[in-house]
Enzyme design. Structure first.
Site, PDB file in Angstrom:
ATOM      1  N   CYS A  78       0.747  -1.340  -0.037  1.00 23.82           N
ATOM      2  CA  CYS A  78      -0.057   0.072  -0.156  1.00 23.82           C
ATOM      3  C   CYS A  78       0.966   1.242  -0.026  1.00 23.82           C
ATOM      4  O   CYS A  78       1.607   1.479   0.861  1.00 23.82           O
ATOM      5  CB  CYS A  78      -0.816  -0.087   1.362  1.00 23.82           C
ATOM      6  SG  CYS A  78      -1.863   1.530   1.588  1.00 23.82           S
ATOM      7  N   CYS A 191      -1.084   3.964  -6.548  1.00 23.12           N
ATOM      8  CA  CYS A 191      -2.091   3.229  -5.443  1.00 23.12           C
ATOM      9  C   CYS A 191      -2.296   1.777  -5.971  1.00 23.12           C
ATOM     10  O   CYS A 191      -2.553   1.424  -7.029  1.00 23.12           O
ATOM     11  CB  CYS A 191      -3.345   3.734  -5.218  1.00 23.12           C
ATOM     12  SG  CYS A 191      -4.555   3.022  -4.300  1.00 23.12           S
TER      13      CYS A 191
HETATM   14  N1  DGL Z   1      -4.100   0.697  -1.857  1.00 22.23           N
HETATM   15  C1  DGL Z   1      -3.517   1.661  -1.120  1.00 22.23           C
HETATM   16  C2  DGL Z   1      -2.473   2.516  -1.861  1.00 22.23           C
HETATM   17  O1  DGL Z   1      -1.678   1.785  -2.379  1.00 22.23           O
HETATM   18  C3  DGL Z   1      -4.612   2.647  -0.343  1.00 22.23           C
HETATM   19  C4  DGL Z   1      -5.951   2.601  -0.688  1.00 22.23           C
HETATM   20  C5  DGL Z   1      -6.639   3.266   0.424  1.00 22.23           C
HETATM   21  O2  DGL Z   1      -6.839   4.653   0.322  1.00 22.23           O
HETATM   22  O3  DGL Z   1      -7.046   2.798   1.402  1.00 22.23           O
HETATM   23  O4  DGL Z   1      -2.332   3.625  -1.753  1.00 22.23           O
END
Ligand code: DGL
Length: 262
Positions: A78, A191
């Site tokens: 993430c 993301c």
């Molecule tokens: N998947 C996450 C990222 O790579 C974040 C998504 C969220 O805002 O929860 O930033």
């Protein structure tokens, strides 16, 4: 020297929800003999709309959880949690290899810097306002025209399995309309949820564009680190993949399995 038992331990991966599955796929492709445990924290998604401290606290909770599962390494799949928490967690758990994700601006700028063409960086609001991204941007700002684009609802659409529907198309065409007249060379998917929406993004832009994401780089980095620490599993059978979701919902688990198999 690491023991055989230490080498056989699983690699843990977490994200605020479905996004990290795009990273898990790459990790498994690169290290098919490893066992993986994945936690999608959909209960607390989106992380990108939370305060830094909250994301740090949630991430620390997952690190503790995985230590309890005897993980040999942790991947913060993430970008948001990496920006908010990775440096602190590495300092707090120096024995645990912790790999993070960051928007793949470097390869995009190396490919298209100096061409005068535009690079869009789609990410969460938190990732884009954190110091880590500001530093990354400062490094490459002179080399290319870089436009950061916060795309919070894209996370929710992926979480709701609305990957190629009318809502996705309407959201992306509104989000990307200010850039439609630009000469866009590349889109950085900053993301981990966004690779699942790649086709819808290409459709909204209505042209050929190159996508960059951080999954391959992070997977290679982990493999190198495990090699160096003599922690790669040396078994002949394929590794196992256990996917969990903090909601405990069967629908979320089935969506996770489908995205993994995609
Ligand atoms: N998947 C996450 C990222 O790579 C974040 C998504 C969220 O805002 O929860 O930033």
């Amino acid at each position: 020297m690491k023991t055989n038992e230490e080498r056989q331990r699983p690699i843990a991966v977490f994200d605020s929800g479905m996004g990290g599955i795009s990273v898990l796929k790459e990790l498994y492709r690169l290290m098919p003999h490893e066992d993986f445990i994945y936690m999608g924290d959909s209960k607390n998604a989106p992380y990108g709309e939370r305060e830094t401290e909250e994301v740090y606290r949630l991430s620390k909770g997952w690190v503790e959880y995985f230590i309890g599962k005897r993980a040999k390494a942790i991947v913060i799949a993430c970008n948001t949690a990496t920006s908010a928490a990775a440096a602190r967690l590495r300092a707090e758990y120096p024995q645990m290899p912790i790999i993070g994700l960051e928007p793949a601006l470097k390869p995009a700028a190396l490919a298209y810097g100096g061409t005068g063409r535009t690079i869009l960086v789609l990410a969460t609001s938190l990732t884009l306002r954190e110091e880590k991204f500001k530093q990354l941007l400062a490094q490459y700002r002179d080399k290319a025209r870089i436009c950061p684009v916060p795309a919070p609802e894209l996370v929710e659409l992926v979480e709701q399995d609305d990957i190629d529907g009318a809502r996705m198309d309407a959201y992306l065409s509104a989000l990307l309309s200010p850039y439609i007249d630009e000469d866009i060379a590349a889109v950085v998917l900053g993301c981990t949820h966004f690779p699942f929406a790649k086709h819808a993004i290409a459709k909204a832009l209505g042209r050929e564009t190159e996508f960059f994401d951080g999954a391959f780089g992070a997977s290679k980095q982990l493999k190198r680190q495990l090699e160096k620490g003599q922690l790669l599993a040396d078994r002949n059978r394929p590794g196992s993949v256990l996917i969990e979701n903090s909601t405990g919902s069967p629908e979320m688990l089935s969506l996770s399995e489908r995205l993994f198999a995609k």
